[in-house]
Design a protein around this motif. Sequence first.
Motif, mmCIF file in Angstrom:
data_model
loop_
_atom_site.group_PDB
_atom_site.id
_atom_site.type_symbol
_atom_site.label_atom_id
_atom_site.label_comp_id
_atom_site.label_asym_id
_atom_site.label_seq_id
_atom_site.Cartn_x
_atom_site.Cartn_y
_atom_site.Cartn_z
ATOM 1 N N GLU A 1 0.849 -1.201 0.000
ATOM 2 C CA GLU A 1 0.000 0.000 0.000
ATOM 3 C C GLU A 1 0.886 1.252 0.000
ATOM 4 N N PRO A 2 0.357 2.373 -0.514
ATOM 5 C CA PRO A 2 1.134 3.620 -0.454
ATOM 6 C C PRO A 2 1.564 3.937 0.982
ATOM 7 N N PHE A 3 2.801 4.423 1.117
ATOM 8 C CA PHE A 3 3.311 4.761 2.448
ATOM 9 C C PHE A 3 4.150 6.032 2.341
ATOM 10 N N VAL A 4 4.456 6.586 3.512
ATOM 11 C CA VAL A 4 5.165 7.865 3.539
ATOM 12 C C VAL A 4 6.579 7.697 4.057
ATOM 13 N N ARG A 5 7.522 8.403 3.463
ATOM 14 C CA ARG A 5 8.863 8.555 4.032
ATOM 15 C C ARG A 5 9.048 10.047 4.286
ATOM 16 N N ALA A 6 9.319 10.373 5.540
ATOM 17 C CA ALA A 6 9.305 11.779 5.941
ATOM 18 C C ALA A 6 10.660 12.240 6.472
ATOM 19 N N GLN B 1 12.152 8.734 7.226
ATOM 20 C CA GLN B 1 11.549 8.158 8.427
ATOM 21 C C GLN B 1 10.127 7.667 8.152
ATOM 22 N N ASP B 2 9.775 6.587 8.832
ATOM 23 C CA ASP B 2 8.444 6.006 8.757
ATOM 24 C C ASP B 2 7.516 6.775 9.701
ATOM 25 N N LEU B 3 6.295 7.044 9.265
ATOM 26 C CA LEU B 3 5.306 7.649 10.170
ATOM 27 C C LEU B 3 4.294 6.568 10.547
ATOM 28 N N VAL B 4 3.900 6.526 11.810
ATOM 29 C CA VAL B 4 2.964 5.480 12.232
ATOM 30 C C VAL B 4 1.673 6.109 12.754
ATOM 31 N N ASP B 5 0.598 5.312 12.662
ATOM 32 C CA ASP B 5 -0.728 5.704 13.168
ATOM 33 C C ASP B 5 -1.234 6.995 12.527
ATOM 34 N N VAL B 6 -0.924 7.202 11.261
ATOM 35 C CA VAL B 6 -1.478 8.360 10.557
ATOM 36 C C VAL B 6 -1.724 7.983 9.093
ATOM 37 N N PRO B 7 -2.962 8.208 8.597
ATOM 38 C CA PRO B 7 -3.244 7.892 7.187
ATOM 39 C C PRO B 7 -2.368 8.740 6.260
ATOM 40 N N VAL B 8 -1.989 8.163 5.128
ATOM 41 C CA VAL B 8 -1.099 8.838 4.175
ATOM 42 C C VAL B 8 -1.609 10.225 3.804
ATOM 43 N N ASP B 9 -2.931 10.356 3.602
ATOM 44 C CA ASP B 9 -3.449 11.637 3.112
ATOM 45 C C ASP B 9 -3.583 12.686 4.218
ATOM 46 N N GLU B 10 -3.204 12.323 5.446
ATOM 47 C CA GLU B 10 -3.234 13.323 6.515
ATOM 48 C C GLU B 10 -1.849 13.876 6.845
ATOM 49 N N VAL B 11 -0.834 13.311 6.200
ATOM 50 C CA VAL B 11 0.538 13.770 6.479
ATOM 51 C C VAL B 11 0.727 15.156 5.872
ATOM 52 N N ARG B 12 1.390 16.040 6.602
ATOM 53 C CA ARG B 12 1.616 17.394 6.088
ATOM 54 C C ARG B 12 2.880 17.990 6.719
ATOM 55 N N VAL B 13 3.453 18.925 6.014
ATOM 56 C CA VAL B 13 4.614 19.637 6.559
ATOM 57 C C VAL B 13 4.154 20.498 7.725
ATOM 58 N N GLY B 14 4.890 20.412 8.838
ATOM 59 C CA GLY B 14 4.512 21.165 10.031
ATOM 60 C C GLY B 14 3.941 20.270 11.122
ATOM 61 N N MET B 15 3.602 19.022 10.725
ATOM 62 C CA MET B 15 2.995 18.087 11.690
ATOM 63 C C MET B 15 3.987 17.744 12.804
ATOM 64 N N ARG B 16 3.508 17.780 14.049
ATOM 65 C CA ARG B 16 4.366 17.480 15.206
ATOM 66 C C ARG B 16 4.374 15.977 15.469
ATOM 67 N N VAL B 17 5.551 15.419 15.669
ATOM 68 C CA VAL B 17 5.669 13.960 15.855
ATOM 69 C C VAL B 17 6.655 13.638 16.983
ATOM 70 N N ALA B 18 6.555 12.405 17.500
ATOM 71 C CA ALA B 18 7.488 11.919 18.523
ATOM 72 C C ALA B 18 7.941 10.513 18.150
ATOM 73 N N ALA B 19 9.168 10.197 18.494
ATOM 74 C CA ALA B 19 9.727 8.888 18.150
ATOM 75 C C ALA B 19 9.005 7.784 18.911
ATOM 76 N N VAL B 20 8.776 6.670 18.197
ATOM 77 C CA VAL B 20 8.232 5.474 18.843
ATOM 78 C C VAL B 20 9.397 4.492 18.999
ATOM 79 N N TRP B 21 9.976 4.477 20.202
ATOM 80 C CA TRP B 21 11.136 3.614 20.431
ATOM 81 C C TRP B 21 10.694 2.165 20.578
ATOM 82 N N LYS B 22 11.498 1.263 20.033
ATOM 83 C CA LYS B 22 11.272 -0.158 20.303
ATOM 84 C C LYS B 22 11.600 -0.409 21.781
ATOM 85 N N PRO B 23 10.996 -1.432 22.393
ATOM 86 C CA PRO B 23 11.387 -1.781 23.764
ATOM 87 C C PRO B 23 12.886 -2.068 23.816
#
Lengths: 350, 187
Positions: free
Chosen positions: B103-108, B122-144
């Motif tokens: 499926e289409p995916f984003v690299r940011a 970078q991979d974005l998680v828990d956000v639909p492709v068509d909602e990604v935008r410049v300016g969006m605030r994000v936080a790293a999802v660290w693996k355990p």
Amino acid sequence: MDDIAIIGYAQSPSQRRAELTEPQFLFPVISEAIERANVERRDIGFTCAGSCDYLSGQTFAFVMNLEAVGAWPPISESHVEMDGAWALYEAWVRLQHGDIDVALAFGSGKSSPGDPSEIYPLQLDPYTLTPLGADPVSMAALQARAMLDKGTITEQEMAEIAVRSRTNAANNPYAQVRGSGDVDTLLREPYVTAPLRRHDLPPISDGASAVVLATADKARAVCERPVWIRGIDHRIEPHQPGMRDLTESISTRQAGRHAGIDHGPVEVAELSATFSHQEKLLREALGLGDEVQVNPSGGALAANPVMAVGLARIAEAARAISERGVSRALAHATSGQCLQQNLVCVLEGA
Amino acid sequence: MTPAATEPDDDNSVKMMDYFMQLEYREPLCPVVRRYADQLLEGRLIGHQCPSCGLVYLPPRGYCPICVVETTDADETVLSDRGTVTNYTVVTPVQYYGQHETEPFVRASVTLDGGNATMNLQDLVDVPVDEVRVGMRVAAVWKPKGERSVADISNRSWGSAEGCIDGWRPTGEPDAPAEQFLGKATF
Ligand SMILES: [Zn+2]
């Protein structure tokens, strides 16, 4: 041709396995060459690099190396997939245009990540030689065997060349193989690939070298003792080793003649004899007598940073003139299997 | 290396020859990237801040190519694991051999808070492709901690953290103004 001078040079120590990346170990080498040249980075009108992406195992690896030159402001630069000696040749040609007065040439290579016996067959004929895995040591062994059969060298002479190179290297801070047993001890060692023993082979090396060139007026203005390039020439023989007489080097002889070797006596010769027997072959091709001091640095048998080793010969020949009072020296660089391509550069102090 | 000739034709001449080759390169991590990798395993992003121009390099390179000065441990700085999407590409996968995405995916590109340091691809998680935008605030999802790996980090893969960070999740904060980032080069 206008006279161009070497006004600065530097080398990294040659290492079996550099801990740093290629741009990281290039970084201080380029800075030192520029500093010794007594010019500013912004004075450099042209930069040319020599390196090999196959060695690095990365496409466009040479672009990363440019970070060691400085990424801003934009510069005029070029790259040769050749030893840095050919980068120097391009810089020398560029300076002939007369619109710039300083140029930088450098060469770098990190051989340690890959396996030379796998990488180098890929530069040969893809139908008949690459599938055989014709690696540089096997090819050089064929060449040495041809010389032995023809009676132009003995295994004893090959060991003597190795001993002299390693002994000379004892005083070279950039060398990798220093000091040596005597000839008899070396000849008791087993063959690696007959008729070559360990001492007949170069080390596997990581390293870099850099040279700063200037036009005559600029050189006199910034440098107390410029080293003048009186002649430089390079020649190429057929790619297929089977089409050549491996016991002589016609391209070296031609390059030497066109570089003007015989316009005066040669005191020091820095030769890229990557295998011991090649030193004798090159001496003969260049007409160097016993009075010529060959490879006072230890040469390629003591340090073989591929893509930097030929330019290091030019730097060493320049050093002999500017630091040891030698008045005329020559440097030789090679590329391809069994001395397929050769460059000769004649240097003078005044 | 395994050259293999196909069956000769009736006239016994070889018409085609397969030739398979592979080259293997092994390069230990250089000290500054080794340090970067060790810190990633601890859940920290580090960079070197150029003492001359202040630009931050992540991972550290051991020099600033703009100023041509070397950087050392003394120039090390711990970076935020929160940031802003400053650029992105929507990738529509074609099913070539080895492509696992369907499926289409984003690299940011994510520019970390507090400076210029930007992590690319970078991979974005828990956000639909068509909602990604410049300016969006994000936080790293660290693996355990026990599942982090730096095996894929090499001296050449600037900015890679995918063995330790699963991706970046929108924080829900108001967007940073996009015009602050558009049309600018990042490092
Ligand atoms: Zn800087």
